[in-house]
Design a protein around this motif. Structure first.
Motif, short mmCIF file in Angstrom:
data_model
loop_
_atom_site.label_atom_id
_atom_site.label_comp_id
_atom_site.label_asym_id
_atom_site.label_seq_id
_atom_site.Cartn_x
_atom_site.Cartn_y
_atom_site.Cartn_z
N PHE A 109 -31.84 -58.50 46.64
CA PHE A 109 -31.83 -59.61 47.58
C PHE A 109 -31.23 -59.07 48.86
CE2 PHE A 109 -30.15 -63.22 49.85
CZ PHE A 109 -31.03 -64.25 49.59
N VAL A 110 -31.99 -59.14 49.94
CA VAL A 110 -31.55 -58.57 51.21
C VAL A 110 -31.56 -59.66 52.28
CG1 VAL A 110 -31.81 -56.68 52.85
CG2 VAL A 110 -32.70 -56.43 50.52
N TRP A 111 -30.44 -59.81 52.95
CA TRP A 111 -30.32 -60.77 54.05
C TRP A 111 -30.10 -60.00 55.34
CZ3 TRP A 111 -25.28 -63.80 55.33
CH2 TRP A 111 -25.52 -64.67 56.43
N TYR A 112 -31.00 -60.19 56.30
CA TYR A 112 -30.88 -59.60 57.63
C TYR A 112 -30.39 -60.69 58.57
CZ TYR A 112 -34.36 -56.75 55.20
OH TYR A 112 -35.03 -56.01 54.26
N PHE A 113 -29.36 -60.40 59.35
CA PHE A 113 -28.86 -61.43 60.25
C PHE A 113 -28.21 -60.78 61.47
CE2 PHE A 113 -25.48 -60.49 57.25
CZ PHE A 113 -24.32 -60.49 58.00
N GLY A 114 -28.21 -61.54 62.56
CA GLY A 114 -27.57 -61.11 63.78
C GLY A 114 -26.51 -62.11 64.20
N THR A 115 -25.48 -61.61 64.85
CA THR A 115 -24.38 -62.48 65.29
C THR A 115 -24.23 -62.41 66.80
OG1 THR A 115 -22.75 -60.69 64.98
CG2 THR A 115 -23.13 -62.19 63.12
N ARG A 116 -23.74 -63.50 67.37
CA ARG A 116 -23.54 -63.57 68.82
C ARG A 116 -22.24 -62.90 69.25
NH1 ARG A 116 -23.20 -69.05 67.44
NH2 ARG A 116 -25.18 -69.40 68.52
N ARG A 117 -21.51 -62.40 68.32
CA ARG A 117 -20.28 -61.67 68.58
C ARG A 117 -20.33 -60.33 67.87
NH1 ARG A 117 -15.37 -63.64 64.74
NH2 ARG A 117 -14.84 -61.46 65.18
N LYS A 118 -19.39 -59.46 68.23
CA LYS A 118 -19.30 -58.16 67.58
C LYS A 118 -18.11 -58.15 66.61
CE LYS A 118 -20.73 -54.46 69.67
NZ LYS A 118 -22.15 -54.44 69.27
N TYR A 119 -18.23 -57.30 65.60
CA TYR A 119 -17.18 -57.11 64.60
C TYR A 119 -16.75 -55.64 64.61
CZ TYR A 119 -18.12 -61.74 62.64
OH TYR A 119 -18.25 -63.11 62.46
N PRO A 120 -15.96 -55.24 65.60
CA PRO A 120 -15.64 -53.81 65.75
C PRO A 120 -14.84 -53.22 64.60
CG PRO A 120 -14.30 -55.17 67.22
CD PRO A 120 -15.35 -56.06 66.65
N GLY A 121 -14.20 -54.04 63.79
CA GLY A 121 -13.43 -53.52 62.66
C GLY A 121 -14.26 -53.19 61.43
N VAL A 122 -15.56 -53.48 61.48
CA VAL A 122 -16.42 -53.24 60.32
C VAL A 122 -17.16 -51.91 60.50
CG1 VAL A 122 -18.38 -54.12 58.97
CG2 VAL A 122 -16.68 -55.71 59.92
#
Length: 516
Positions: A322-335
């Motif tokens: 099961f694969v979920w592709y998603f984009g966010t309006r913010r960045k997560y620099p700690g990941v």
């Protein structure tokens, strides 16, 4: 009546090279096409979808670029060799960036492990979690080095078409504990349950259960250390584009929207393919990069002797994805670029997935954040993600049309509670792929993510052979044949053809006026 769809006779006369048809444009099929082109064949690759790449296709959506399938490159020398065969340099077309760390592994209690290729840093990470396991870790890595030398470097590109090929390696298999599971061998060296997970999870990357996948797959740990883990700038789809360009430069062609209905036979020999539109293409050899079960069960209309319908029904398929592709309006620099989030259960969760075929409440996840390395894969200030959950294949009977959205929400909640705070309010684009999509789009038996499960009794000689049994001039590449799934595996399956397919110059030339 079938109509020949090929180059016009006048063009065939001006290009009398023997013709090879490749069914499917996954990495195995594209690599096979390049190798055949380098050996004098005129190659036509047929892809039923609207873009090349197979599982490595690309989703472009709302300004984001998502690799649909493979996200890491290991053993890049296999790709460099393909470019050299076409008279090119990989570095001129594709930029590979080394990953550091390879993966960030996060345990359910919140502790983590930075998995790298640096021996000193890895020793320090092991010692941080379990000082008593440092010596055992070193012994395991020595084991991995030995099994990589035999299982990948010496045998990864060698065909296993005869039972004596298997008997020849039996002493090495026994010496390297190939009859044991990888987890069992890891447990002989390492006591800490967290580290046992760290050093046994690799078979999941190729569709295997660490508790029954052969210890031979322990080679992956050394393979990664020896050649690194890389990401392709622009996404893995850039490699697909590069391979398609190599094929065109050799005078071959990749045709999308061309669905093969069956492989045509005459006197026990493959003579070409019949397409779903009623046309046909003649060929001197046929290479199938389709799912091996689909090749034997459908494209050969069940005429195969060894891999017949009954045997395919008994075969073990790898798990679903099961694969979920998603984009966010913010960045997560700690990941990090690659994060593995392990759930509260290991053995029991895998038993739910592989044996009981039950969709469990808990989950383990692989999170891919490509914009950690290449920000251009998302709009400015945004992040692109891909999260993968191993799930039962379609033998579990799950109705993914009904379950997909609730399961996606459960994954989102897990991510928000762990590494992506505020995720629910940040999502700007989303799409999912389920095991049903693997069955529908890639014609994968039971919707499995990696073809046949990589257990010892479905490996090497026990796997569908690279040279088809019972059908002359038919060859198999890709995850469903030897040596198996994963980018190094499918590229190596194309390498195997070098010792099986005759050079084009050795084939008889057609009589004057005879079409080829």
């Amino acid at each position: 009546m079938l109509t020949l769809v090929d180059k016009p006779t006048s063009q065939r006369a001006s290009n009398p090279r023997p013709h090879a048809v490749v069914i499917g444009s996954g990495f195995g099929g594209l690599a096979a096409a390049v190798r055949l082109g380098a050996r004098g064949y005129r190659v036509t690759v047929l892809e039923r979808l609207d873009q090349p790449g197979g599982r490595a296709r690309v989703h472009r959506q709302d300004g984001f670029t998502f690799d649909a399938g493979p996200t890491i490159v290991t053993a890049p020398f296999l790709l460099e060799e393909l470019w050299r065969l076409a008279g090119k340099r990989l570095a001129d077309d594709v930029a590979l960036v080394p990953m550091d760390p390879f993966y960030r592994i996060r345990f359910d209690d919140g502790t983590d492990f930075a998995y790298t290729g640096d021996p000193a840093r890895m020793r320090a990470e092991v010692e941080r979690l379990s000082p008593a396991d440092v010596a055992g870790y070193e012994r395991f890595m020595d084991f991995s080095r030995q099994v990589c030398r035999v299982g990948f470097e010496e045998l990864g590109h060698v065909p296993f078409g005869r039972v004596r090929d298997m008997l020849r390696i039996a002493p090495d298999l026994l010496r390297l504990h190939g009859h044991r599971s990888l987890h069992a061998v890891v447990a002989r060296h390492i006591r800490d349950p967290r580290l046992r997970q760290v050093f046994s999870f690799h078979p999941l990357l190729i569709g295997g259960n660490p508790f029954r996948a052969s210890a031979i797959y322990g080679l992956i740990a050394h393979l990664e250390r020896a050649w690194g883990v890389h990401f392709c700038l622009g996404g893995t789809g850039r490699l697909v584009e590069g391979l398609v360009a190599l094929i065109a430069g050799q005078g071959g062609a990749v045709r999308c929207g061309a669905e093969v209905a069956r492989i045509t036979l005459a006197g026990g020999r493959a003579t070409g393919v019949a397409l779903a539109d009623g046309s046909a293409i003649a060929a001197d050899i046929v290479v199938s990069n389709a799912d091996s079960a689909y090749t034997y069960g459908t494209l050969l209309a069940g005429q195969a002797r060894r891999w017949n319908t009954k045997k395919l029904a008994r075969a073990r398929s790898s798990m679903g994805l099961f694969v979920w592709y998603f984009g966010t309006r913010r960045k997560y620099p700690g990941v990090d670029h690659h994060t593995i989030l392990l759930g509260p259960r290991y053995r029991d969760l895998l038993a739910d997935i592989f044996d009981r075929k039950r969709l469990a409440e808990d989950m383990s996840l692989y999170l891919h954040r490509p914009t950690a390395t290449d920000p251009l894969l998302a709009p400015p200030g945004h992040d692109a993600f891909y999260v993968l959950a191993p799930v039962p294949n379609l033998a579990g009977g799950q109705d993914w049309a009904r379950l997909a959205e609730p399961y996606r929400q459960r994954i989102a909640a897990r991510l928000e509670a762990t590494v992506l705070p505020g995720l629910a309010d940040s999502i700007v684009t989303s799409r999912v792929t389920t095991p049903q999509d693997f069955a529908d789009d890639f014609l994968s038996l039971r919707g499995s993510g990696f073809g046949l499960e990589p257990v010892l009794t479905q490996s090497a000689w026990f796997r569908p052979h690279n040279r088809s049994e019972g059908v002359e001039n038919l060859f198999l590449v890709g995850a469903g044949t030897h040596p198996g799934a994963g980018l190094p595996g499918v590229l190596s399956s194309a390498r195997v053809l070098d010792s099986l397919v005759p050079d084009a110059s050795s084939l008889p030339r057609p009589e004057a006026g005879e079409p080829r």
